[in-house]
Motif scaffolding. Structure first.
Motif, mmCIF file in Angstrom:
data_model
loop_
_atom_site.group_PDB
_atom_site.id
_atom_site.type_symbol
_atom_site.label_atom_id
_atom_site.label_comp_id
_atom_site.label_asym_id
_atom_site.label_seq_id
_atom_site.Cartn_x
_atom_site.Cartn_y
_atom_site.Cartn_z
ATOM 1 N N PHE A 84 -4.934 0.695 5.200
ATOM 2 C CA PHE A 84 -3.971 1.776 5.379
ATOM 3 C C PHE A 84 -4.051 2.730 4.186
ATOM 4 O O PHE A 84 -4.185 2.280 3.044
ATOM 5 C CB PHE A 84 -2.545 1.233 5.464
ATOM 6 N N THR A 85 -3.975 4.033 4.446
ATOM 7 C CA THR A 85 -3.860 5.018 3.363
ATOM 8 C C THR A 85 -2.574 5.803 3.574
ATOM 9 O O THR A 85 -2.227 6.161 4.699
ATOM 10 C CB THR A 85 -5.065 5.972 3.328
ATOM 11 N N TYR A 86 -1.877 6.078 2.464
ATOM 12 C CA TYR A 86 -0.585 6.768 2.551
ATOM 13 C C TYR A 86 -0.542 7.899 1.542
ATOM 14 O O TYR A 86 -0.859 7.712 0.364
ATOM 15 C CB TYR A 86 0.557 5.794 2.279
ATOM 16 N N SER A 87 -0.151 9.097 2.012
ATOM 17 C CA SER A 87 0.038 10.260 1.156
ATOM 18 C C SER A 87 1.533 10.520 1.047
ATOM 19 O O SER A 87 2.180 10.860 2.052
ATOM 20 C CB SER A 87 -0.673 11.486 1.728
ATOM 21 N N GLU A 88 2.079 10.363 -0.155
ATOM 22 C CA GLU A 88 3.506 10.599 -0.349
ATOM 23 C C GLU A 88 3.847 12.073 -0.158
ATOM 24 O O GLU A 88 4.895 12.406 0.407
ATOM 25 C CB GLU A 88 3.911 10.128 -1.754
ATOM 26 N N ARG A 89 2.968 12.960 -0.626
ATOM 27 C CA ARG A 89 3.245 14.395 -0.509
ATOM 28 C C ARG A 89 3.296 14.824 0.951
ATOM 29 O O ARG A 89 4.163 15.612 1.356
ATOM 30 C CB ARG A 89 2.180 15.195 -1.261
ATOM 31 N N ARG A 90 2.370 14.308 1.779
ATOM 32 C CA ARG A 90 2.334 14.688 3.193
ATOM 33 C C ARG A 90 3.216 13.781 4.057
ATOM 34 O O ARG A 90 3.406 14.058 5.233
ATOM 35 C CB ARG A 90 0.897 14.616 3.707
ATOM 36 N N ARG A 91 3.677 12.677 3.475
ATOM 37 C CA ARG A 91 4.410 11.648 4.217
ATOM 38 C C ARG A 91 3.560 11.185 5.407
ATOM 39 O O ARG A 91 4.048 10.997 6.514
ATOM 40 C CB ARG A 91 5.775 12.165 4.673
ATOM 41 N N MET A 92 2.274 10.999 5.139
ATOM 42 C CA MET A 92 1.309 10.669 6.179
ATOM 43 C C MET A 92 0.731 9.277 5.949
ATOM 44 O O MET A 92 0.345 8.922 4.831
ATOM 45 C CB MET A 92 0.170 11.701 6.178
ATOM 46 N N LEU A 93 0.673 8.497 7.017
ATOM 47 C CA LEU A 93 0.059 7.172 6.989
ATOM 48 C C LEU A 93 -1.124 7.168 7.944
ATOM 49 O O LEU A 93 -1.008 7.614 9.083
ATOM 50 C CB LEU A 93 1.074 6.100 7.401
ATOM 51 N N VAL A 94 -2.272 6.666 7.469
ATOM 52 C CA VAL A 94 -3.483 6.618 8.277
ATOM 53 C C VAL A 94 -3.949 5.163 8.367
ATOM 54 O O VAL A 94 -3.996 4.457 7.352
ATOM 55 C CB VAL A 94 -4.605 7.485 7.676
ATOM 56 N N VAL A 95 -4.283 4.730 9.574
ATOM 57 C CA VAL A 95 -4.802 3.381 9.794
ATOM 58 C C VAL A 95 -6.312 3.469 9.973
ATOM 59 O O VAL A 95 -6.797 4.169 10.876
ATOM 60 C CB VAL A 95 -4.170 2.731 11.042
ATOM 61 N N HIS A 96 -7.054 2.786 9.113
ATOM 62 C CA HIS A 96 -8.523 2.815 9.167
ATOM 63 C C HIS A 96 -9.043 1.456 9.642
ATOM 64 O O HIS A 96 -8.452 0.415 9.323
ATOM 65 C CB HIS A 96 -9.105 3.112 7.783
ATOM 66 N N PRO A 97 -10.159 1.443 10.359
ATOM 67 C CA PRO A 97 -10.687 0.167 10.863
ATOM 68 C C PRO A 97 -11.218 -0.746 9.770
ATOM 69 O O PRO A 97 -11.234 -1.967 9.934
ATOM 70 C CB PRO A 97 -11.809 0.590 11.820
ATOM 71 N N ASP A 98 -11.660 -0.166 8.633
ATOM 72 C CA ASP A 98 -12.178 -0.993 7.550
ATOM 73 C C ASP A 98 -12.234 -0.171 6.260
ATOM 74 O O ASP A 98 -11.907 1.031 6.249
ATOM 75 C CB ASP A 98 -13.573 -1.544 7.884
ATOM 76 N N GLN A 99 -12.671 -0.827 5.178
ATOM 77 C CA GLN A 99 -12.721 -0.181 3.871
ATOM 78 C C GLN A 99 -13.712 0.973 3.843
ATOM 79 O O GLN A 99 -13.423 2.039 3.285
ATOM 80 C CB GLN A 99 -13.103 -1.206 2.797
ATOM 81 N N GLU A 100 -14.870 0.797 4.453
ATOM 82 C CA GLU A 100 -15.901 1.842 4.438
ATOM 83 C C GLU A 100 -15.362 3.115 5.079
ATOM 84 O O GLU A 100 -15.553 4.224 4.564
ATOM 85 C CB GLU A 100 -17.145 1.347 5.170
ATOM 86 N N HIS A 101 -14.657 2.970 6.189
ATOM 87 C CA HIS A 101 -14.098 4.127 6.894
ATOM 88 C C HIS A 101 -13.026 4.801 6.042
ATOM 89 O O HIS A 101 -12.971 6.038 5.948
ATOM 90 C CB HIS A 101 -13.515 3.672 8.230
ATOM 91 N N ALA A 102 -12.182 3.996 5.379
ATOM 92 C CA ALA A 102 -11.103 4.551 4.555
ATOM 93 C C ALA A 102 -11.670 5.359 3.394
ATOM 94 O O ALA A 102 -11.174 6.452 3.086
ATOM 95 C CB ALA A 102 -10.217 3.425 4.036
ATOM 96 N N CYS A 103 -12.713 4.842 2.743
ATOM 97 C CA CYS A 103 -13.299 5.549 1.604
ATOM 98 C C CYS A 103 -14.053 6.795 2.042
ATOM 99 O O CYS A 103 -14.062 7.802 1.326
ATOM 100 C CB CYS A 103 -14.238 4.615 0.837
ATOM 101 N N ARG A 104 -14.649 6.744 3.213
ATOM 102 C CA ARG A 104 -15.422 7.888 3.695
ATOM 103 C C ARG A 104 -14.511 9.018 4.162
ATOM 104 O O ARG A 104 -14.823 10.196 3.992
ATOM 105 C CB ARG A 104 -16.362 7.437 4.818
#
Length: 290
Positions: free
Chosen positions: A178-198
């Protein structure tokens, strides 16, 4: 016996029992937060304490007192011809990340055979720019110490061994990140670490604009091999994720009440809403405690 004290504005006798705890602060403006400032202070050393030992003790104290403290580097340098140590680190304050370069050297204290540390800290509200780095470096190059330690020789600081980050493992065994941006109040669900970093912009990651969590909502830390500022043409460098290891770092469950935008992927069809994620994390907690 009183000590003859020199300041920029006066010379006076400092009574013997009074300790000098003066601090000099230099800012860009008179009112409000400054994008860049320099503070010079002093601290007593412990008996027989060497420069590297003082620096390590300071790092430990900063780690205990500053939220989400992260030491970026600790290196040897010279200040006014004397050995010094430079720390580069960041921490979180009032929802923002502060960035600091701090140079430390030891000098003779006011008392006989006493040694004190001189600390020169430059602080930025955002990552250091070339302008602020240049300004601080020019100030450091101009330093002349009044009471340097005689015969002090810089000792090498061992370079840290390369850190190899193993694949992220969590009790659930899921590769989700999961990645979370406090400024955007946005949460993103990624299938794996490689996808999150990319998919998460490296420049924003280095500016601490994103938080990372594993499939069980535990915090992850992004580690850069080379900072963006040092890469050719300023292109983003690659980073890896590893468990944070900070016991007081926020968990994903602490962020869910603030999420306004949720992006998920086909890899996580059961996590289509914040309520789904909350239930998922609740099951993760049960599996960990069970």
């Amino acid at each position: 016996m009183p000590q003859l004290y020199h300041a920029n504005y006066a010379t006076f006798e400092l009574p013997e029992r009074l300790l000098d705890k003066s601090v000099h602060m230099f800012t860009l403006n008179d009112h409000g937060p400054s994008d860049f400032n320099i503070v010079i202070s002093q601290a007593e050393t412990q008996a027989g304490e060497q420069l590297e030992e003082f620096g390590s003790r300071l790092v430990a104290e900063l780690g205990r007192s500053l939220p989400r403290f992260e030491l970026r580097s600790m290196t040897n340098r010279l200040l006014g011809g004397s050995p010094a140590v430079e720390l580069v680190y960041s921490w979180r304050k009032d929802g923002n990340f502060m960035h600091q370069r701090q140079v430390i050297t030891l000098t003779h204290g006011a008392g006989e055979d006493s040694v004190q540390a001189i600390l020169i800290a430059a602080t930025c509200l955002k990552p250091f720019t070339d302008e602020w780095n240049c300004m601080f470096d020019q100030m450091l190059a101009s330093f002349t110490l009044r009471r340097p330690l005689a015969g002090a020789v810089p000792m090498p600081i061992a370079a840290p061994a390369p850190v190899e980050h193993p694949p992220i493992t969590n009790p659930s065994g899921l590769p989700l990140v999961f990645t979370y941006s406090e400024r955007r109040r946005m949460l993103v669900v990624h299938p794996d670490q490689e996808h999150a970093c990319r998919k998460t912009d490296a420049r924003e990651v280095e500016q601490d604009a994103w938080e990372f969590y594993d499939a069980d909502g535990e915090p992850l830390t992004a580690s850069f091999a080379i900072s963006n500022a040092s890469t050719l043409w300023g292109k983003p460098s690659e980073y890896q994720l590893a468990p944070s290891g900070q016991p007081h770092a926020p968990r994903l469950r602490d962020r869910l009440d603030h999420v306004a935008v949720l992006h998920t992927t086909d890899a996580a069809p059961k996590l289509a809403t914040v309520a789904d994620i909350r239930q998922h994390l609740a099951r993760a907690i049960i599996s960990q405690t069970g």
